[in-house]
Design an enzyme around this catalytic site. Structure first.
Site: not given
Length: 534
Positions: A250, A255, A274, A311
């Site tokens: 996210g 995070g 991540e 991502c």
């Protein structure tokens, strides 16, 4: 009334959590999926977990740990295969619900479903092969000084793991995605916090996992699924003393909040998060000269794929000034202008994207080259392509920050050598991409060691969107791409995150784990320094 998961067909949606083998109506606030294309609220609503439900899920996971970790490896592998089969059986119904909750195309989600079940089967194969156990044996040697004792080592599971479903992959990075698959393979019970954007999709998959637990005769706490917000439910889950590791995909902000909560525990735990990456692309002179226009079109396709919600979206491009770069930009701008746009995952994500894109556009150092069409609906996305000179880029940290969506910045550099200097100034990334002709190889050879320190995956003559699931893949990288650059969230190496080594010294043979006994065959082991495959 019996609320076990077998009392409801796996394609029925109830709006309930799954704690152990039991359906539970949460005591927190209700959330519901929303079709980002129309803004339509999707029933049913899902009430979030209160403290008692989170505690119950974590306690059941702890109670299940001893039995699950000691289950035969073959039984765990069969369990993963069964989860995959049950998710495959959901088929079109699962994909249709995921389409409605995410706005992603049916073809994309059909492929993601196959990736999800493929990951589970990959880890089943890893379990059967056996090298994940890291078995090592150094027999006693009284002739050494000092005398060497009998030393044997294997890897054991950490304990219950909390997994956070991701917004942009409702299946492959969600309830039964890579984090869950690798944790279960390692022998760790899992408590999943469903992402609030796709609660129905999460329930369908959660039921499939819970039914596989029951069919395998495993302890019910091997799997639980809870709903709720990150600051409340997520923080309580990460802070719970029974949880021993966290898997997260996210935003950087979320995070870091999870990592901080884990660090503040009396006994901190590892967080595999991540978070943020702009995935720089380096266009070397020979490649631009030989195929600049072609590269521009392909770059725009990678940028706009899935409304840029990957991502591994190429958010930065570096290339030297010149007519070859102009040809690349002309081609890319034309392709971006023709992009019809697509709905983003949620209205909130779309709002964040347009805000970040506006800040990029309004930056006085930035020149906007092209904008795509804005998709209809409350969560419509719109691609943006812009450029900036290297001198202005290096003086403005905001230009290096990730924009989650189809916005990208091309940095015009003074010369090819400056690409290496700029690469060394960037923060950690998931990927770094190089486009090079054969004549560029000397420059690429100088650039490569810099990129090795920058990113978890270095690729040549391709585009970073798309992460192949396999044994050699690395989906990770130095901070802030991930919270721990030594690992990966995709591929078979992901199992390592949820294991730790234990050494057994002079342990009686009758008490040794099976994999460390002298008479065991068929498992890769390092014996007295020599790798023995069979």
């Amino acid at each position: 009334m019996d609320n076990s998961v077998t009392q409801t067909q796996p394609t029925d949606l109830t709006g309930q959590m799954i704690i152990g083998g039991t359906r539970v109506t949460g005591s927190g606030e209700s959330v519901a999926g929303v079709d980002p294309r129309t803004g339509e609220r999707l029933e049913p609503g899902y009430r979030g977990a209160g403290p008692a439900e989170v505690d119950r899920a974590c306690e059941l996971a702890e109670q299940a740990f001893a039995g699950y970790r000691s289950a035969p490896v073959a039984a765990r592998a069969d369990f993963l295969d069964d989860i995959a089969a049950r998710i495959d059986a959901l088929g079109e119904r699962l994909v249709r619900r995921a389409v409605r909750e995410s706005g992603l195309p049916e073809a994309r989600l059909t492929g993601e479903l196959a990736r999800t079940t493929g990951q589970l089967r990959l880890f089943a194969g890893v379990l059967r092969e056996g090298s994940w156990q890291g078995a090592r044996i150094d027999h006693a040697d009284p002739s050494t000084t000092p005398a060497r004792p009998d030393l044997r080592q294997r890897k054991i599971p950490l304990g219950p793991v909390a997994v956070f479903g991701a917004s942009n992959f409702p299946l492959a990075f969600s309830v039964a995605g890579g984090d869950t698959a690798s944790a279960l393979a390692a022998g760790c019970p899992v408590v999943v916090k469903a992402h609030e954007a796709h609660p129905g999709t999460s329930e369908l998959v959660g039921v499939a996992v819970a039914e596989a637990v029951r069919a395998a005769g495993l302890p019910e706490g091997v799997f639980s699924l809870v709903y709720g917000d990150g600051p409340g439910v997520g923080t309580r889950l990460v802070s719970h003393p029974r949880i021993q590791a966290v898997g997260f995909t996210g935003s950087r902000g979320a995070g870091l909040a999870i990592a901080e909560a884990a660090f503040r525990r009396p006994r901190p735990i590892p967080v595999y998060a991540e978070m943020s990456s702009v995935n720089p692309v380096f266009l070397l002179p020979g490649a631009l000269a030989s195929r600049g226009a072609e590269l521009g079109t392909a770059y725009a396709g990678s940028l706009t794929l899935g409304a840029g919600q990957f991502c591994t979206n190429p958010g930065l491009v570096f290339a030297a000034h010149g007519p070859e770069l102009d040809a690349f930009l002309d081609s890319a701008a034309k392709a971006v202008e023709g992009d019809p746009g697509a709905p983003m995952l949620t209205e909130r994500i779309a709002g964040s994207y347009h805000g970040a894109a506006s800040r990029l556009i309004d930056n006085p150092s930035v020149t906007v080259l092209a904008r795509g069409q804005r998709a209809d609906g409350p969560a419509g996305g719109q691609a943006v392509l812009a450029t900036v000179d290297a001198a202005e880029f290096t003086g403005d940290e905001a230009l290096e920050q990730e924009v989650f969506g189809a916005a990208s910045l091309v940095v015009r550099c003074a010369d090819a050598d400056s690409l290496i200097e700029l690469a060394g100034s960037l923060e950690g990334q998931l990927t770094a991409t190089v486009h090079a002709a054969e004549g560029d190889y000397p420059l690429a050879g100088r650039l490569l060691p810099v990129l090795e320190r920058l990113a978890g995956r270095v690729l040549f003559d391709g585009w970073p969107t798309g992460v192949q699931v396999g044994h050699a893949m690395v989906h990770g990288g130095p901070f802030p791409a991930t919270s721990d650059s030594r690992t990966t969230s995709v591929g078979s190496l992901a199992i390592e995150r949820f294991l730790r080594p234990v050494c057994y010294q002079d342990t009686p043979a009758a008490l040794l784990p099976e994999v460390l006994r002298d008479d065991v065959t068929g498992v890769p082991r390092r014996i007295d320094g020599t790798l023995v495959i069979n």
